[in-house]
Design a protein around this motif. Structure first.
Motif, PDB file in Angstrom:
ATOM      1  N   LEU A  36       1.504   5.589 -23.948  1.00  0.00           N
ATOM      2  CA  LEU A  36       2.233   4.714 -23.061  1.00  0.00           C
ATOM      3  C   LEU A  36       1.212   4.251 -21.950  1.00  0.00           C
ATOM      4  O   LEU A  36       0.469   4.896 -21.530  1.00  0.00           O
ATOM      5  CB  LEU A  36       3.409   5.381 -22.691  1.00  0.00           C
ATOM      6  N   TYR A  37       1.327   2.883 -21.447  1.00  0.00           N
ATOM      7  CA  TYR A  37       0.836   2.399 -20.332  1.00  0.00           C
ATOM      8  C   TYR A  37       1.460   3.037 -19.045  1.00  0.00           C
ATOM      9  O   TYR A  37       2.586   3.634 -19.118  1.00  0.00           O
ATOM     10  CB  TYR A  37       1.070   0.900 -20.027  1.00  0.00           C
ATOM     11  N   THR A  38       0.531   3.337 -17.999  1.00  0.00           N
ATOM     12  CA  THR A  38       1.064   4.072 -16.945  1.00  0.00           C
ATOM     13  C   THR A  38       0.816   3.497 -15.730  1.00  0.00           C
ATOM     14  O   THR A  38      -0.365   3.037 -15.561  1.00  0.00           O
ATOM     15  CB  THR A  38       0.284   5.501 -17.132  1.00  0.00           C
ATOM     16  N   VAL A  39       1.692   3.482 -14.777  1.00  0.00           N
ATOM     17  CA  VAL A  39       1.506   3.192 -13.335  1.00  0.00           C
ATOM     18  C   VAL A  39       2.133   4.210 -12.388  1.00  0.00           C
ATOM     19  O   VAL A  39       3.148   4.478 -12.542  1.00  0.00           O
ATOM     20  CB  VAL A  39       2.422   1.767 -13.091  1.00  0.00           C
ATOM     21  N   LEU A  40       1.261   4.634 -11.730  1.00  0.00           N
ATOM     22  CA  LEU A  40       1.361   5.600 -10.787  1.00  0.00           C
ATOM     23  C   LEU A  40       1.780   4.969  -9.435  1.00  0.00           C
ATOM     24  O   LEU A  40       1.075   4.417  -8.742  1.00  0.00           O
ATOM     25  CB  LEU A  40       0.586   6.786 -10.465  1.00  0.00           C
ATOM     26  N   ARG A  41       3.184   5.209  -8.946  1.00  0.00           N
ATOM     27  CA  ARG A  41       3.543   4.545  -7.702  1.00  0.00           C
ATOM     28  C   ARG A  41       3.493   5.505  -6.300  1.00  0.00           C
ATOM     29  O   ARG A  41       3.613   6.458  -6.300  1.00  0.00           O
ATOM     30  CB  ARG A  41       5.079   3.977  -7.714  1.00  0.00           C
ATOM     31  N   PHE A  42       2.913   4.779  -5.489  1.00  0.00           N
ATOM     32  CA  PHE A  42       2.584   5.804  -4.094  1.00  0.00           C
ATOM     33  C   PHE A  42       3.287   4.931  -2.887  1.00  0.00           C
ATOM     34  O   PHE A  42       3.358   3.633  -2.833  1.00  0.00           O
ATOM     35  CB  PHE A  42       1.118   5.659  -3.368  1.00  0.00           C
ATOM     36  N   PHE A  43       4.088   5.699  -2.260  1.00  0.00           N
ATOM     37  CA  PHE A  43       4.696   5.277  -0.752  1.00  0.00           C
ATOM     38  C   PHE A  43       3.613   5.720  -0.097  1.00  0.00           C
ATOM     39  O   PHE A  43       3.664   6.762   0.512  1.00  0.00           O
ATOM     40  CB  PHE A  43       6.105   5.688  -0.948  1.00  0.00           C
ATOM     41  N   VAL A  44       2.922   4.569   0.787  1.00  0.00           N
ATOM     42  CA  VAL A  44       1.949   5.143   1.655  1.00  0.00           C
ATOM     43  C   VAL A  44       2.947   4.802   2.907  1.00  0.00           C
ATOM     44  O   VAL A  44       2.742   3.665   3.565  1.00  0.00           O
ATOM     45  CB  VAL A  44       0.724   4.204   1.783  1.00  0.00           C
ATOM     46  N   ILE A  45       3.279   5.813   3.558  1.00  0.00           N
ATOM     47  CA  ILE A  45       4.131   5.717   4.756  1.00  0.00           C
ATOM     48  C   ILE A  45       3.587   6.259   5.991  1.00  0.00           C
ATOM     49  O   ILE A  45       3.735   6.133   7.050  1.00  0.00           O
ATOM     50  CB  ILE A  45       5.483   6.053   4.688  1.00  0.00           C
ATOM     51  N   ASP A  46       2.304   7.024   5.655  1.00  0.00           N
ATOM     52  CA  ASP A  46       1.715   7.599   6.783  1.00  0.00           C
ATOM     53  C   ASP A  46       0.278   7.994   6.432  1.00  0.00           C
ATOM     54  O   ASP A  46      -0.050   8.037   5.043  1.00  0.00           O
ATOM     55  CB  ASP A  46       2.356   8.787   7.406  1.00  0.00           C
ATOM     56  N   SER A  47      -0.612   8.586   7.371  1.00  0.00           N
ATOM     57  CA  SER A  47      -1.900   9.191   6.647  1.00  0.00           C
ATOM     58  C   SER A  47      -1.894  10.204   5.966  1.00  0.00           C
ATOM     59  O   SER A  47      -2.607  10.445   5.135  1.00  0.00           O
ATOM     60  CB  SER A  47      -2.717   9.369   8.209  1.00  0.00           C
ATOM     61  N   MET A  48      -0.773  11.153   5.924  1.00  0.00           N
ATOM     62  CA  MET A  48      -0.878  12.219   5.053  1.00  0.00           C
ATOM     63  C   MET A  48      -0.592  11.664   3.616  1.00  0.00           C
ATOM     64  O   MET A  48      -1.108  12.130   2.687  1.00  0.00           O
ATOM     65  CB  MET A  48       0.317  13.198   5.384  1.00  0.00           C
ATOM     66  N   ALA A  49       0.459  10.487   3.393  1.00  0.00           N
ATOM     67  CA  ALA A  49       0.532   9.998   1.980  1.00  0.00           C
ATOM     68  C   ALA A  49      -0.913   9.395   1.610  1.00  0.00           C
ATOM     69  O   ALA A  49      -1.139   9.556   0.534  1.00  0.00           O
ATOM     70  CB  ALA A  49       1.654   9.111   2.201  1.00  0.00           C
ATOM     71  N   PHE A  50      -1.393   8.714   2.456  1.00  0.00           N
ATOM     72  CA  PHE A  50      -2.707   7.950   2.222  1.00  0.00           C
ATOM     73  C   PHE A  50      -3.712   8.988   1.876  1.00  0.00           C
ATOM     74  O   PHE A  50      -4.363   8.747   0.738  1.00  0.00           O
ATOM     75  CB  PHE A  50      -3.003   7.198   3.551  1.00  0.00           C
ATOM     76  N   SER A  51      -3.719  10.191   2.358  1.00  0.00           N
ATOM     77  CA  SER A  51      -4.896  11.154   2.062  1.00  0.00           C
ATOM     78  C   SER A  51      -4.575  11.778   0.746  1.00  0.00           C
ATOM     79  O   SER A  51      -5.483  12.454   0.022  1.00  0.00           O
ATOM     80  CB  SER A  51      -5.048  12.289   3.090  1.00  0.00           C
ATOM     81  N   ASN A  52      -3.349  11.703   0.301  1.00  0.00           N
ATOM     82  CA  ASN A  52      -3.020  12.539  -1.006  1.00  0.00           C
ATOM     83  C   ASN A  52      -3.453  11.521  -2.183  1.00  0.00           C
ATOM     84  O   ASN A  52      -3.443  11.794  -3.395  1.00  0.00           O
ATOM     85  CB  ASN A  52      -1.420  12.637  -1.027  1.00  0.00           C
ATOM     86  N   ILE A  53      -3.551  10.144  -2.128  1.00  0.00           N
ATOM     87  CA  ILE A  53      -3.767   9.258  -3.074  1.00  0.00           C
ATOM     88  C   ILE A  53      -5.062   9.882  -3.911  1.00  0.00           C
ATOM     89  O   ILE A  53      -4.795   9.748  -5.310  1.00  0.00           O
ATOM     90  CB  ILE A  53      -4.006   7.779  -2.637  1.00  0.00           C
ATOM     91  N   GLU A  54      -6.096  10.003  -3.344  1.00  0.00           N
ATOM     92  CA  GLU A  54      -7.483  10.193  -4.003  1.00  0.00           C
ATOM     93  C   GLU A  54      -7.165  11.391  -4.964  1.00  0.00           C
ATOM     94  O   GLU A  54      -7.427  11.302  -6.237  1.00  0.00           O
ATOM     95  CB  GLU A  54      -8.478  10.340  -3.424  1.00  0.00           C
ATOM     96  N   ARG A  55      -6.495  12.564  -4.500  1.00  0.00           N
ATOM     97  CA  ARG A  55      -6.390  13.643  -5.360  1.00  0.00           C
ATOM     98  C   ARG A  55      -5.525  13.532  -6.591  1.00  0.00           C
ATOM     99  O   ARG A  55      -5.711  14.021  -7.545  1.00  0.00           O
ATOM    100  CB  ARG A  55      -5.693  14.711  -4.392  1.00  0.00           C
ATOM    101  N   GLN A  56      -4.421  12.710  -6.035  1.00  0.00           N
ATOM    102  CA  GLN A  56      -3.328  12.515  -7.288  1.00  0.00           C
ATOM    103  C   GLN A  56      -4.118  11.633  -8.179  1.00  0.00           C
ATOM    104  O   GLN A  56      -3.590  11.691  -9.509  1.00  0.00           O
ATOM    105  CB  GLN A  56      -2.016  11.834  -6.926  1.00  0.00           C
ATOM    106  N   LEU A  57      -4.893  10.546  -7.913  1.00  0.00           N
ATOM    107  CA  LEU A  57      -5.409   9.751  -8.886  1.00  0.00           C
ATOM    108  C   LEU A  57      -6.311  10.436  -9.968  1.00  0.00           C
ATOM    109  O   LEU A  57      -6.407  10.387 -11.124  1.00  0.00           O
ATOM    110  CB  LEU A  57      -6.053   8.578  -8.216  1.00  0.00           C
TER     111      LEU A  57
END
Length: 188
Positions: free
Chosen positions: A104-125
């Motif tokens: 299936l095609y996939t889209v991972l959605r991020f709620f970038v609400i603060d610097s902690m959420a932003f810093s988790n993006i790379e690891r989750q990707l």
């Protein structure tokens, strides 16, 4: 197949995201080739997807928003087995992995609400490796401006503020003040 999906995304500046039956009907005549389905339940999701597909559009189901589905891999199996969906949207990396296993095609959605959420993006990707990512909120100064105009309650803007220019844009949008966990911003 995945390259075709990316090409469709690149050729589709606006994706229809539907949240109710009215949106489902309105997306029929839109030029968008892709529809993000943001509503439904386990009893009607197959019919919603079938309708989107009958319009000749790609159907992407936001698993997190479908009532009755658990946040577990079996939800992806359900979508694959019982609907004609082309892909999924989710905030859960484990579901992205399962969807990829099921082609299936996939889209991972991020709620970038603060610097902690932003810093988790790379690891989750790196762990999930989705086809696409979706970042929310997209245009904060515009959104904040609208919120400030609709209420008399003072609005505080926080998250991802790192430069003086950010602060000026947010203040120009009408916020009362900015909160930040970044000490470099405190002295700007």
């Amino acid at each position: 197949m995945k390259s075709q999906f990316r090409e469709m995304i690149e050729n589709c500046p606006i994706i229809c995201a539907i949240k109710d039956e009215n949106g489902l009907q309105q997306c029929k005549d839109n030029d968008s080739e892709i529809v993000f389905i943001l509503y439904g339940d386990i009893c009607n999701i197959a019919d919603i997807v079938k309708t989107v597909k009958s319009y000749g559009k790609l159907a992407m189901v936001h698993l997190d928003l479908i009532a009755g589905l658990s946040p577990k891999e079996v939800a992806v199996d359900f979508i694959r087995k019982y609907t004609q969906a082309d892909g999924i949207i989710t905030t859960k990396p484990a579901l992205i992995k399962r969807a990829k296993e099921l082609s299936l095609y996939t889209v991972l959605r991020f709620f970038v609400i603060d610097s902690m959420a932003f810093s988790n993006i790379e690891r989750q990707l790196s762990a999930a490796r989705p086809d696409l990512i979706e970042i929310l909120p997209a245009l904060m100064p515009k959104v904040l401006s609208r919120i400030c105009k609709m209420t008399n309650i003072p609005v505080i803007a926080g998250g991802l503020v790192s430069e003086k220019e950010d602060i000026m844009e947010l203040l120009d949008a009408g916020v009362a003040c900015i909160s930040s966990t970044n000490p470099a911003v405190w002295d700007l």
